[in-house]
Design an enzyme around this catalytic site. Structure first.
Site, PDB file in Angstrom:
ATOM      1  N   THR A 202      68.559 -26.985  49.141  1.00 60.07           N
ATOM      2  CA  THR A 202      68.713 -25.867  48.099  1.00 60.07           C
ATOM      3  C   THR A 202      69.621 -24.695  48.667  1.00 60.07           C
ATOM      4  O   THR A 202      69.627 -24.782  49.859  1.00 60.07           O
ATOM      5  CB  THR A 202      67.413 -25.249  47.865  1.00 60.07           C
ATOM      6  OG1 THR A 202      67.477 -24.059  46.904  1.00 60.07           O
ATOM      7  CG2 THR A 202      66.568 -25.051  48.993  1.00 60.07           C
TER       8      THR A 202
ATOM      9  N   CYS B 179      74.619 -24.634  43.322  1.00 59.52           N
ATOM     10  CA  CYS B 179      73.081 -25.002  43.154  1.00 59.52           C
ATOM     11  C   CYS B 179      72.970 -26.554  43.316  1.00 59.52           C
ATOM     12  O   CYS B 179      73.786 -27.150  42.619  1.00 59.52           O
ATOM     13  CB  CYS B 179      72.705 -24.187  41.961  1.00 59.52           C
ATOM     14  SG  CYS B 179      70.781 -24.870  41.489  1.00 59.52           S
TER      15      CYS B 179
END
Length: 228
Positions: free
Chosen positions: A83, A195
């Site tokens: 992430t 992202c």
């Protein structure tokens, strides 16, 4: 090849992409029936997201550092955090480890610089776009980083309310393409998909700028580190 320890689940949709890339890259490098030795700790994202909203980054860092220690104890020789946003906790994780931690921004910067990119747009969650933890790492490498000047809340909502749930909508794709077009007008030469879910929505076939997919770049860097 060292075992890769992957902290995933943020969201599980992008972690599934990581797992596929890790194994395909390993097979491409080693040939035959080789696949990646991987230990995945997939967290329950809801409590992590609650810590994000509360701004409790130290609390989130404690959780992730504990998971990283556990992966090392299980035999992982290199650790990755699947992430971008939670790399705000990278210092806590690194401090907990005695094995290498591959930061997601490092291979991204390497790829941009190798391609001669100087000014780049950054898309991601509002935390990644508004806080300095990610941007500063890129700037330290000599990159000029632009973030959207409008629509950050909407871009963030698409990630959490759609992509993290596996929902891909054409209307949302147009929203992201519009954001990239605005970055291009401000001088961006390329755009970072900062992202790990954005690659579900945007790639070079629809983007007006070249895209740098952090999910793909990070997973490949993890394989390279495991083979080093």
């Amino acid at each position: 090849m060292k075992t890769i320890g992957l902290i995933g689940g943020m969201s599980w949709e992008s972690t599934a992409h990581y797992y596929a890339i890790l194994n395909r890259e390993t097979a491409a490098r080693l040939g035959g029936l080789h696949s990646a030795p991987v230990i995945v700790h997939s967290v329950d994202f809801a409590p992590i997201e609650a810590l994000q909203r509360a701004g409790n980054w130290d609390g989130a860092g404690e959780v992730l550092a504990g998971i990283a220690r556990s992966l090392e104890a299980q035999g992982a020789g290199v650790i990755g955090l699947a992430t971008n946003t939670m790399h705000i906790c990278a210092p806590q994780i690194i401090a907990a480890l005695s094995v290498p931690f591959v930061h997601i921004a490092a291979p991204t910067a390497d790829a941009l610089l190798a391609d001669g990119i100087g000014k780049v747009g950054l898309l991601g969650t509002r935390f990644t776009m508004e806080k300095r933890f990610y941007i500063e790492g890129l700037e330290q490498r000599g990159l000029e980083v632009l973030v959207p000047d409008v629509g950050i809340t909407n871009l963030n909502g698409i990630i959490y309310e759609e992509l993290c749930l596996g929902i891909v909508r054409e209307e949302s794709r147009r929203t992201y393409v519009d954001a990239i077009t605005r970055l291009q007008a401000r001088g961006a030469e390329a755009v970072i998909l900062g992202c790990t879910e954005i690659c579900m929505l945007i790639d070079d076939s629809v983007s007006p700028l070249p895209t740098y997919d952090t999910t793909d770049l990070h997973a490949r860097a993890l394989v390279a580190a495991a083979l080093s």
